[in-house]
Motif scaffolding. Structure first.
Motif, PDB file in Angstrom:
ATOM      1  N   SER A 156       0.850  -1.188   0.000  1.00 25.34           N
ATOM      2  CA  SER A 156       0.000   0.000   0.000  1.00 25.34           C
ATOM      3  C   SER A 156       0.887   1.240   0.000  1.00 25.34           C
ATOM      4  O   SER A 156       2.030   1.206   0.474  1.00 25.34           O
ATOM      5  CB  SER A 156      -0.926   0.003   1.205  1.00 25.34           C
ATOM      6  N   GLY A 157       0.359   2.297  -0.568  1.00 25.80           N
ATOM      7  CA  GLY A 157       1.107   3.547  -0.577  1.00 25.80           C
ATOM      8  C   GLY A 157       1.342   4.027   0.846  1.00 25.80           C
ATOM      9  O   GLY A 157       2.415   4.512   1.190  1.00 25.80           O
ATOM     10  N   GLY A 208      -1.942   5.881  -1.818  1.00 25.04           N
ATOM     11  CA  GLY A 208      -2.650   6.529  -0.695  1.00 25.04           C
ATOM     12  C   GLY A 208      -1.785   7.447   0.153  1.00 25.04           C
ATOM     13  O   GLY A 208      -2.308   8.299   0.867  1.00 25.04           O
ATOM     14  N   PHE A 241      -2.156  10.628  -2.782  1.00 24.81           N
ATOM     15  CA  PHE A 241      -3.493  11.109  -3.162  1.00 24.81           C
ATOM     16  C   PHE A 241      -4.453   9.950  -3.406  1.00 24.81           C
ATOM     17  O   PHE A 241      -4.085   8.960  -4.018  1.00 24.81           O
ATOM     18  CB  PHE A 241      -3.408  11.971  -4.443  1.00 24.81           C
ATOM     19  N   GLY A 255      -8.393   9.361  -4.971  1.00 23.02           N
ATOM     20  CA  GLY A 255      -9.445  10.044  -5.712  1.00 23.02           C
ATOM     21  C   GLY A 255     -10.713  10.258  -4.900  1.00 23.02           C
ATOM     22  O   GLY A 255     -11.311  11.339  -4.933  1.00 23.02           O
ATOM     23  N   ASP A 301      -9.124  10.485  -9.416  1.00 19.92           N
ATOM     24  CA  ASP A 301      -8.600   9.122  -9.583  1.00 19.92           C
ATOM     25  C   ASP A 301      -7.359   9.126 -10.483  1.00 19.92           C
ATOM     26  O   ASP A 301      -6.414   8.374 -10.246  1.00 19.92           O
ATOM     27  CB  ASP A 301      -9.680   8.198 -10.165  1.00 19.92           C
ATOM     28  N   ALA A 339       0.152   2.790 -12.120  1.00 18.27           N
ATOM     29  CA  ALA A 339      -1.093   3.417 -12.595  1.00 18.27           C
ATOM     30  C   ALA A 339      -2.298   2.484 -12.484  1.00 18.27           C
ATOM     31  O   ALA A 339      -3.283   2.648 -13.209  1.00 18.27           O
ATOM     32  CB  ALA A 339      -0.946   3.966 -14.013  1.00 18.27           C
ATOM     33  N   GLY A 340      -2.217   1.531 -11.558  1.00 18.45           N
ATOM     34  CA  GLY A 340      -3.362   0.647 -11.278  1.00 18.45           C
ATOM     35  C   GLY A 340      -3.871  -0.044 -12.519  1.00 18.45           C
ATOM     36  O   GLY A 340      -3.099  -0.611 -13.297  1.00 18.45           O
ATOM     37  N   TYR A 386     -12.290   4.866 -10.691  1.00 20.11           N
ATOM     38  CA  TYR A 386     -13.269   4.092  -9.890  1.00 20.11           C
ATOM     39  C   TYR A 386     -12.729   2.721  -9.472  1.00 20.11           C
ATOM     40  O   TYR A 386     -13.459   1.922  -8.904  1.00 20.11           O
ATOM     41  CB  TYR A 386     -14.622   3.943 -10.608  1.00 20.11           C
ATOM     42  N   THR A 446      -9.226   0.513  -7.674  1.00 17.02           N
ATOM     43  CA  THR A 446      -8.184   0.740  -6.665  1.00 17.02           C
ATOM     44  C   THR A 446      -6.954  -0.074  -7.066  1.00 17.02           C
ATOM     45  O   THR A 446      -7.009  -0.881  -8.002  1.00 17.02           O
ATOM     46  CB  THR A 446      -8.641   0.216  -5.288  1.00 17.02           C
ATOM     47  N   THR A 447      -5.891   0.094  -6.320  1.00 21.95           N
ATOM     48  CA  THR A 447      -4.714  -0.721  -6.630  1.00 21.95           C
ATOM     49  C   THR A 447      -4.908  -2.162  -6.144  1.00 21.95           C
ATOM     50  O   THR A 447      -4.165  -3.039  -6.558  1.00 21.95           O
ATOM     51  CB  THR A 447      -3.426  -0.107  -6.043  1.00 21.95           C
ATOM     52  N   ASP A 448      -5.884  -2.388  -5.255  1.00 20.93           N
ATOM     53  CA  ASP A 448      -6.220  -3.783  -4.921  1.00 20.93           C
ATOM     54  C   ASP A 448      -6.742  -4.484  -6.173  1.00 20.93           C
ATOM     55  O   ASP A 448      -6.358  -5.608  -6.497  1.00 20.93           O
ATOM     56  CB  ASP A 448      -7.315  -3.843  -3.838  1.00 20.93           C
TER      57      ASP A 448
HETATM   58  N1  UDP Z   1      -6.751   4.484  -8.739  1.00 18.57           N
HETATM   59  C1  UDP Z   1      -7.642   4.427  -9.805  1.00 18.57           C
HETATM   60  N2  UDP Z   1      -7.687   3.302 -10.581  1.00 18.57           N
HETATM   61  C2  UDP Z   1      -6.902   2.224 -10.350  1.00 18.57           C
HETATM   62  C3  UDP Z   1      -6.017   2.269  -9.241  1.00 18.57           C
HETATM   63  C4  UDP Z   1      -5.961   3.404  -8.463  1.00 18.57           C
HETATM   64  O1  UDP Z   1      -8.375   5.378 -10.052  1.00 18.57           O
HETATM   65  O2  UDP Z   1      -6.988   1.243 -11.091  1.00 18.57           O
HETATM   66  C5  UDP Z   1      -6.639   5.733  -7.944  1.00 18.57           C
HETATM   67  C6  UDP Z   1      -7.722   5.879  -6.878  1.00 18.57           C
HETATM   68  O3  UDP Z   1      -8.044   7.243  -6.796  1.00 18.57           O
HETATM   69  C7  UDP Z   1      -6.989   5.441  -5.614  1.00 18.57           C
HETATM   70  C8  UDP Z   1      -5.603   5.971  -5.857  1.00 18.57           C
HETATM   71  O4  UDP Z   1      -5.390   5.753  -7.256  1.00 18.57           O
HETATM   72  O5  UDP Z   1      -7.554   5.995  -4.456  1.00 18.57           O
HETATM   73  C9  UDP Z   1      -4.502   5.308  -5.068  1.00 18.57           C
HETATM   74  O6  UDP Z   1      -4.664   3.910  -5.023  1.00 18.57           O
HETATM   75  P1  UDP Z   1      -5.113   3.136  -3.692  1.00 18.57           P
HETATM   76  O7  UDP Z   1      -6.125   3.948  -2.946  1.00 18.57           O
HETATM   77  O8  UDP Z   1      -5.504   1.771  -4.066  1.00 18.57           O
HETATM   78  O9  UDP Z   1      -3.761   3.142  -2.889  1.00 18.57           O
HETATM   79  P2  UDP Z   1      -3.414   2.433  -1.483  1.00 18.57           P
HETATM   80  O10 UDP Z   1      -4.619   2.494  -0.599  1.00 18.57           O
HETATM   81  O11 UDP Z   1      -3.042   0.997  -1.778  1.00 18.57           O
HETATM   82  O12 UDP Z   1      -2.229   3.229  -0.989  1.00 18.57           O
END
Ligand code: UDP
Length: 235
Positions: free
Chosen positions: A12-13, A53, A56, A58, A72, A131-132, A137, A139-141
């Motif tokens: 995770s970020g 995270g 930033f 979204g 996002d 870049a996910g 809409y 997430t990186t999950d």
């Molecule tokens: N995000 C997105 N599409 C994706 C992956 C990520 O729009 O396929 C954006 C979304 O806004 C997300 C942000 O990138 O909140 C950061 O990713 P994430 O929240 O999954 O990060 P983590 O919680 O793992 O640090």
């Protein structure tokens, strides 16, 4: 012999922040890089997805007035920043990496394709998928489930700040029960927080097990590969 040959590591970020409240902690980054190098030297093929995270999100942005799609996209750019940071930290200790991006942005990274990724993994590069999914809409999950399935990983290793899956937050509830193994079905039925629902369902449908463990304890990543049961297997 390691128990997995090809892995997708999800970080995770937020965990990159270390003790800071924002951004990247260079010490934490170096810790992660050393742990990754250790398993790379065992001959494991490693794909990595990092969140954004710490910079930033979204959804949080849209609650503060940002347009959701642009927010996002900012979040996806944040994952690219983290990916470049990890690539740099790995490069500094002699590990070859390739940053692949879900959105075209050469020369920052090469545009992702499954075959490019597999070829690089087979040639000993650690691939960092940034870049996910490339779409808002998500997430990186979801991004890491998708990449894990595409590259035909044996497992997704989800490095978190707790040592597995619990019935409740173990820091707040001393009664929280820890699982060593749990099925996807049970995770869904009990509403346990492992990954977002889309990501869980994708892994379930495509038979990608998820192993949740504490990545902040140095040496844990190798222990997982060595077969020590220090986390929770979701299968
Ligand atoms: N995000 C997105 N599409 C994706 C992956 C990520 O729009 O396929 C954006 C979304 O806004 C997300 C942000 O990138 O909140 C950061 O990713 P994430 O929240 O999954 O990060 P983590 O919680 O793992 O640090």
């Amino acid at each position: 012999m390691a128990r997995f040959n090809r892995i997708l590591l999800k970080l995770s970020g937020e965990s990159l922040m270390g003790k800071q409240s924002y951004g990247i902690d260079p010490e934490r980054l170096a810790d992660y890089a050393r742990q990754i190098k250790e398993i790379h030297e065992m001959g494991i093929q490693i794909g990595i997805v990092i969140g954004g995270g710490n910079i930033f999100r979204g959804l949080t942005g849209s609650q503060k007035g940002f347009d959701r799609v642009k927010g996002d996209q900012m979040g996806m750019c944040a994952t690219v920043i983290n990916s470049l940071a990890l690539s740099s930290a790995l490069g500094a200790i002699g590990v070859k990496t390739k940053v692949l991006t879900a959105i075209r942005m050469e020369p920052i990274g090469e545009f992702y394709s499954k075959w490019k990724a597999i070829e690089a993994l087979e040639n000993g590069y650690v691939c960092i998928f940034s870049a996910g999914t490339g779409s808002p809409y998500f997430t990186t999950d979801t991004g890491s489930s998708l990449r894990g399935i595409e590259i035909e990983a044996d497992v997704m290793l989800k490095g978190t700040r707790v040592d597995g899956v619990y019935t409740a937050d173990p820091e707040k509830d001393p009664q929280a029960e820890k699982f060593t193994k749990i099925t996807y079905k049970e995770v869904l039925q009990r509403g346990l927080k492992v990954m977002d629902l889309t990501a869980i369902c994708m892994c379930q449908d495509n038979h990608l097990p998820i192993y949740v463990f504490n990545m902040d304890v140095v040496g844990n990543l190798k222990k997982v590969l060595d077969g020590e049961e220090i986390g929770t297997l979701v299968y």
